[in-house]
Design a protein around this motif. Structure first.
Motif, short mmCIF file in Angstrom:
data_model
loop_
_atom_site.label_atom_id
_atom_site.label_comp_id
_atom_site.label_asym_id
_atom_site.label_seq_id
_atom_site.Cartn_x
_atom_site.Cartn_y
_atom_site.Cartn_z
N ILE A 263 5.32 5.03 -10.32
CA ILE A 263 6.28 4.03 -9.86
C ILE A 263 5.53 2.80 -9.37
CG2 ILE A 263 8.00 5.75 -9.19
CD1 ILE A 263 7.01 5.47 -6.33
N ASP A 264 6.29 1.75 -9.05
CA ASP A 264 5.70 0.51 -8.53
C ASP A 264 5.72 0.45 -7.01
OD1 ASP A 264 5.35 -0.61 -11.16
OD2 ASP A 264 7.52 -0.97 -11.20
N LEU A 265 6.72 1.08 -6.42
CA LEU A 265 6.90 0.96 -4.97
C LEU A 265 7.42 2.27 -4.40
CD1 LEU A 265 7.22 -0.62 -2.29
CD2 LEU A 265 9.38 -1.53 -3.17
N ARG B 78 11.43 -3.83 -10.24
CA ARG B 78 10.36 -2.88 -9.97
C ARG B 78 10.91 -1.46 -9.90
NH1 ARG B 78 7.55 -5.50 -4.77
NH2 ARG B 78 5.78 -4.15 -5.28
N ARG B 79 10.07 -0.50 -10.23
CA ARG B 79 10.45 0.92 -10.14
C ARG B 79 10.24 1.36 -8.70
NH1 ARG B 79 6.41 2.93 -14.64
NH2 ARG B 79 5.23 1.33 -13.51
N ASP C 225 5.31 -10.77 -6.40
CA ASP C 225 5.32 -10.59 -7.85
C ASP C 225 3.96 -10.82 -8.48
OD1 ASP C 225 5.10 -13.27 -7.44
OD2 ASP C 225 6.88 -13.86 -8.59
N GLU D 110 -0.29 -9.71 -9.03
CA GLU D 110 -0.97 -8.49 -9.44
C GLU D 110 -1.30 -7.65 -8.22
OE1 GLU D 110 -1.67 -7.26 -12.44
OE2 GLU D 110 -0.47 -8.87 -13.31
N ARG E 51 -0.47 0.20 -6.54
CA ARG E 51 0.99 0.30 -6.34
C ARG E 51 1.30 0.17 -4.85
NH1 ARG E 51 2.32 3.15 -11.08
NH2 ARG E 51 0.83 2.40 -12.65
N GLN E 52 2.44 -0.42 -4.54
CA GLN E 52 2.79 -0.68 -3.14
C GLN E 52 3.34 0.58 -2.46
OE1 GLN E 52 2.62 -3.85 -1.28
NE2 GLN E 52 2.74 -2.24 0.26
N ASN F 78 -1.36 -3.15 1.81
CA ASN F 78 -1.14 -1.79 1.32
C ASN F 78 -1.95 -0.75 2.08
OD1 ASN F 78 0.30 -0.22 -0.44
ND2 ASN F 78 -1.13 -0.40 -2.13
N ALA G 42 -0.90 -4.79 -5.09
CA ALA G 42 -0.01 -4.64 -3.94
C ALA G 42 -0.43 -5.60 -2.83
CB ALA G 42 -0.03 -3.20 -3.44
#
Length: 495
Positions: A252-254, A219-220, A184, A186, A284-285, A191, A188
């Motif tokens: 997206i986040d992931l 997360r998205r 959680d 900042e 982003r991850q 990665n 990723a």
């Protein structure tokens, strides 16, 4: 060969002779397609093509996605039909369906195990012990995707970290997956995170677990198979929504992408590379899974392979005996919820866990066969019946992964030359013959493409490799002694 009016292509304990003949014929069809089309094309489009049944001269085949169905129907339907017809004269038509959509209903013996989903080795360890029925209409997210959006594939509610069984072979992968899913801070972490392993060792289970945990954290998340990514991109181009597709994917986040080895086509590969770069550069991850390390994804652009290899690459190893026993015990417990009278003695369970070493899916297949024997015959499961039920699973263990370097060393030793001679530009007969044999073995025993084989043989062109393969194939057909030599080399490499 005669085929019954309605026979299933799948295996199982209760199949009749027609089922066995159809399955055997389908196996020959796939071998011929592999030989005619080459390993790369076959792996991309036909590896997951399965025979469902042969009814009234129509062979019904199934694939997991609409994209594969569309591609095979557009490019290979006539070839598949002709190849099938060469094996089974009665077949005059091919139908391709998508697994999970409406299909002909075939009778199921009372008490026989119900077919379940095929994703993940531990996918079926849920409380009820029997999988939920497959949907007969497209899920809402697929309908949205057809309309030009991209919502990803659904996550399986049963594939969570909570029911992922841990062992030495997968503990590192699980720890990395859990850390990434719950990160959680900042940016990723690790990665991209890249998992690679053979079939049925837990890659998909971990991917779904990451997706569930990520969504729980707000997360998205988008989870995609390679087929679905390709389908979405091609559909976006057709509907002139390519820009919206890209923006949706990069907002997206992931991003979780499964079976990346199946991504094909220059434009699709280019878009995949741009998407990966954009997400990673934006912090982003990205989580990716494949059946091989990123350096061996020869179909992908070198820059994309390098980017994938730049994160944390984790191999999930073969299941150790303790983990296999845990998987088997969990599956048996789940089955007993629905079949309380089903019992397997500790001795039989120990035998199965020791005998089946390939993957978790084979272990589940063993449980289903033992259950079918117990429910259909009404007799107890003994060691003898267990040995008979899982005999083919024991034989069909995953083949040894053979390296080109090992082929070169063995052939060089066998023909009294050095490996450097084989890689050199020397053209004497004493060197050319073993070099061509080594190239031939590299083509038939590995998944490497002709250009990659050429690079491993001193930077030669793929046409040189193709010439060597064809020449050795011709000589083997004409010279029984050479054929025996090559067969011996194959066995030595595979043992």
């Amino acid at each position: 060969m005669h085929v019954d009016e309605s026979v299933s292509g799948g295996g199982g304990s209760g199949g009749g002779n027609g089922s066995t003949e159809a399955a055997a014929a389908w196996g020959r069809v796939k071998r011929r397609l592999r030989a005619e089309l080459g390993e790369d094309v076959f792996a991309s489009w036909f590896a997951r093509l399965e025979l469902d049944c042969v009814v009234g001269g129509t062979a019904r085949l199934t694939v997991p996605t609409r994209f594969l169905k569309s591609w095979i129907e557009s490019h290979y339907l006539d070839r598949v039909l002709n190849t099938f017809k060469a094996e089974v004269e009665e077949v005059g038509r091919i139908e391709v369906g998508v697994r999970g959509t409406t299909a002909p209903v075939r009778p199921v013996a009372p008490g026989a195990p119900k077919p379940g989903p095929t994703s993940g080795p531990l996918a079926r360890l849920h409380a009820a012990g029997t999988p939920a029925p497959m949907p007969t209409t497209p899920a809402p997210d697929m309908r949205a995707e057809i309309a030009g959006e991209l919502n990803g594939a659904p996550l399986d509610a049963r594939l969570t970290f909570a029911n992922f069984l841990l062992g030495r072979s997968n503990s590192l992968a699980h720890a990395a997956a859990d850390r990434v899913a719950r990160h959680d801070g900042e940016g990723a972490l690790y990665n991209p995170l890249y998992f690679h392993a053979g079939v049925g060792l837990g890659k998909t289970h971990l991917l779904h677990g990451i997706g569930h945990a990520g969504r729980e954290a707000g997360r998205r998340v988008i989870y995609l198979t390679a087929d679905r990514f390709m389908y979405g991109f091609v559909n976006a181009l057709k509907t002139q929504n390519a820009l919206a597709f890209k923006e949706r994917l990069r907002g997206i986040d992931l991003l979780i992408l499964d079976d990346v080895q199946f991504i094909q086509g220059k434009s699709i590969q280019a878009e995949f590379g741009h998407t990966i770069n954009a997400l990673i550069d934006a912090g982003r991850q990205v989580v990716v899974a494949s059946d091989r390390p990123p350096t061996e994804l020869e179909a992908l652009d070198e820059r994309v392979r390098s980017r994938l290899a730049g994160g944390l690459v984790v191999e999930i190893g073969m299941l150790d005996e303790q983990l296999r026993a845990s998987i088997l015990s969990a599956r048996l417990a789940a089955v007993r919820v629905a079949h309380p009278s089903f019992e397997v003695s500790p001795a039989v369970a120990t035998y199965v866990a020791r005998a089946i070493t390939a993957n978790g899916r084979d272990l589940e297949g063993a449980v289903n066969r033992l259950l079918a024997h117990a429910t259909l015959t009404g007799t107890a499961v003994t060691m003898e019946t267990a040995e008979t039920a899982i005999r083919d699973l024991v034989k069909n263990r995953e083949p040894k992964r053979i390296k080109i370097e090992d082929i070169q060393k063995l052939v060089a030793s066998r023909y009294n030359v050095s490996r450097s001679d084989i890689l050199s530009e020397r053209r004497t007969a004493a060197v050319v013959k073993p070099r061509q044999i080594a190239m031939y073995l590299s083509k038939v025993l590995t998944l490497r493409s002709l250009p990659e084989i050429g690079r491993r043989f001193g930077g030669r062109d793929h046409t040189t490799v193709l010439h060597a393969v064809r020449k050795i194939e011709k000589l083997i057909g004409e010279d029984a002694v050479l054929g025996d030599e090559v067969e011996l080399l194959k066995r030595m490499l595979q043992d």
